[in-house]
Design an enzyme around this catalytic site. Structure first.
Site, short mmCIF file in Angstrom:
data_model
loop_
_atom_site.label_atom_id
_atom_site.label_comp_id
_atom_site.label_asym_id
_atom_site.label_seq_id
_atom_site.Cartn_x
_atom_site.Cartn_y
_atom_site.Cartn_z
N GLU A 1 1.07 -1.34 0.16
CA GLU A 1 -0.19 -0.27 0.08
C GLU A 1 0.90 1.37 -0.06
O GLU A 1 0.33 2.18 -0.55
CB GLU A 1 -0.75 0.40 0.94
CG GLU A 1 -0.62 0.32 2.66
CD GLU A 1 -0.93 0.28 4.10
OE1 GLU A 1 -0.70 0.99 4.89
OE2 GLU A 1 -2.16 -0.44 3.46
N SER A 2 2.00 0.77 0.29
CA SER A 2 3.26 2.71 0.95
C SER A 2 4.27 1.94 0.47
O SER A 2 5.14 0.89 0.20
CB SER A 2 2.63 3.22 1.95
OG SER A 2 3.29 2.26 2.46
N VAL A 3 5.06 3.32 0.47
CA VAL A 3 6.51 3.11 0.09
C VAL A 3 7.01 4.05 0.93
O VAL A 3 6.98 5.06 0.66
CB VAL A 3 7.13 3.85 -1.21
CG1 VAL A 3 8.43 3.59 -1.21
CG2 VAL A 3 6.31 2.64 -2.83
N ASP B 1 -4.66 -4.75 11.35
CA ASP B 1 -3.38 -5.25 10.29
C ASP B 1 -2.05 -5.39 11.50
O ASP B 1 -1.29 -5.58 10.82
CB ASP B 1 -3.32 -4.57 9.02
CG ASP B 1 -2.31 -5.31 8.23
OD1 ASP B 1 -1.95 -6.74 8.24
OD2 ASP B 1 -1.12 -5.47 7.45
#
Length: 508
Positions: free
Chosen positions: A253-255, A392
């Site tokens: 979902e992200s970096v 999560d």
């Protein structure tokens, strides 16, 4: 002047003795034809010296050299050869070992085919005006659709003629499609083969256009599309960041990038920060919409909007969740700045080295036991004090730093009143119990006991049957949802004893 005067001058000369002066003669004697013939006879008595250039010019045909024009042409040819040799040396020095060379062929005076003494390393010059290997243009039928008469008539449907025409039409394909040149070959493509190649060419062009558009309008592998890069540059120019060092980790979902903090007027900026850049590709969030569209905090703002606006809501959600956790004293990153889909937070680590994940760190039995107790306490604080469920939680989203467990990645965290909030919590409990039981922690509770310990619901466990336990959770979620719709409140008492509900968090 007398003889004594001449002798005196001879003795005084600094260059030594001087021979006697030649006898004087009159101008009439010099212009005498008889004297000229005498001098000519004396010169002819001496052997003549050979001139190498003259020998070269007179070696083949001495009769032709009697013409001044021929001599001038031969001298010019020699000069041109010397000029070409010098030009060849300059060309070799200019190109060096480069794979791409520059040719001075157009500046040469004599072409190699005219120069029989040219070196072997020269490029052979070929007159391409009449190339015997070049394929002839296919004969096309006239506009009337046929050629010839009678039995020799040839229509546009002729197999040979049509095949040659299809071969010639391949030159109209896109430049990236390699069709070859077919030197000296009489190629004939059937309509079926040509149409297949044509469809493949068009599909490749469309696929290339889609990839190019996706690359410019969405984040790439490292989530740095032109718009995101511009936002990062603006942060550096504004002084919020000193510089951006590089990528730390890449997720679905992200970096996350590491950076050196600068300054802000409202609050101090840590020396080391991280930039969490949320990816803007749609397929990454198609299955994650339920984390935000059913959240009461964002339900009114979620809709069929621009995908980038949805990602901004996702980044804002993580910022709000981190703010709640920070107020409750839970170890987590500090929020520095939110700019669209880029969230700047404090760096969990030291000197550009990020803190290890709980799954990667090597802990002793006592330290692992202490980590388990911390995780259980954090889950309880998150549930009761922050009114949140991580949704999560696993060993991948917990860091070990300074002897403590830090929670990260809370963009998907929801409130317990979420239609699936308790199901998410049960999944977190399963991940935590499984990890610590495999790590050798004897005190690790089962997933059912951990769920009850976190929530305080005391759902009965019947023979360790997960299906029955999940049925009780789903029934409780249904009851909560009905109560919310009836009362119109964000929070709901999770205990069945009718205790006071949790106060909604208006500060976030």
């Amino acid at each position: 002047m007398d003889q004594s005067g001449v002798a005196a001058q001879t003795q005084k000369s600094p260059w030594g003795s001087v021979g006697p002066a030649p006898p004087a003669c009159s101008l009439t004697d010099v212009m005498s034809e008889q004297l000229a013939r005498q001098l000519d006879e004396e010169n002819s008595a001496f052997p003549g010296l050979s001139d190498p250039a003259a020998d070269l010019l007179l070696s083949e045909d001495a009769a032709d050299t009697t013409s001044d024009l021929m001599l001038a042409q031969m001298l010019q040819m020699q000069f041109d050869r010397e000029f070409d040799d010098q030009l060849r040396r300059e060309e070799k020095k200019f190109n060096g070992d480069s794979k791409v060379s520059i040719s001075f062929e157009n500046y040469r005076m004599v072409h190699p085919y005219e120069d029989s003494d040219s070196s072997e390393d020269e490029v052979d010059w070929q007159d391409t005006r009449r190339d015997p290997y070049k394929a002839d243009k296919p004969q096309t039928t006239p506009r009337r659709g046929f050629s010839g008469k009678g039995k020799n008539i040839t229509t546009k449907h002729d197999e040979v003629m049509c095949g040659r025409k299809n071969t010639a039409r391949m030159d109209n394909f896109a430049p990236e499609v390699q069709v070859g040149d077919g030197l000296g070959m009489d190629l004939k493509l059937s309509n079926q083969v040509f149409n297949s190649l044509k469809r493949h060419c068009y599909s490749e062009q469309r696929r290339s256009a889609r990839l190019h558009e996706k690359k410019e309008h969405s984040t790439a592998e490292h989530a740095v599309d032109p718009r995101t890069r511009l936002l990062m540059y603006k942060m550096v120019n504004a002084g919020v960041l000193e510089n951006i060092n590089g990528c730390i980790s890449t997720g679905k979902e992200s970096v996350v990038f590491h950076g050196d903090g600068g300054s802000l007027e409202e609050q101090p900026v840590p020396e080391e920060v991280v930039l969490k850049v949320f990816k803007t590709t749609l397929n990454e969030f198609k299955t994650r919409d339920r984390y935000i569209k059913d959240d009461q905090r964002f339900k009114d703002r979620f809709g069929k909007q621009n995908p980038r606006k949805i990602i901004r809501l996702w980044a804002e959600k993580e910022m709000r969740n981190l703010s709640r956790m920070k107020k409750a004293g839970i170890p987590c990153p500090d929020v520095v700045l939110l700019k669209k889909h880029i969230l700047v937070m404090s760096f969990i680590g030291k000197e550009h080295v990020p803190a290890p994940k709980l799954k990667d760190v090597k802990l002793g039995s006592e330290e692992m036991k202490g980590a388990y107790q911390q995780v259980v306490q954090l889950m309880q604080q998150l549930y009761h004090d922050c009114n949140l469920v991580h949704a999560d939680l696993s060993e991948y989203n917990m860091l070990w730093h300074q002897g403590k467990v830090w929670l990260i990645d809370v963009s998907q965290s929801v409130e317990p009143t979420h239609p699936h909030g308790l199901e998410f919590l049960f999944r977190d409990c399963r991940n935590v119990s499984t990890f610590f039981q495999k790590s050798g922690v004897a005190e690790a509770m089962s997933v059912y006991k951990l769920f009850n310990a976190v929530t305080g619901l005391n759902i009965p466990v019947v023979a360790e049957d997960e299906s029955l336990f999940m049925a009780e959770i789903v029934a409780l979620e249904k009851k909560q949802e009905d109560h919310i719709q009836r009362r119109g409140k964000k929070t709901f008492p999770l205990t069945e004893d009718g205790g006071p509900p949790l106060e909604p968090d208006f500060d976030d």
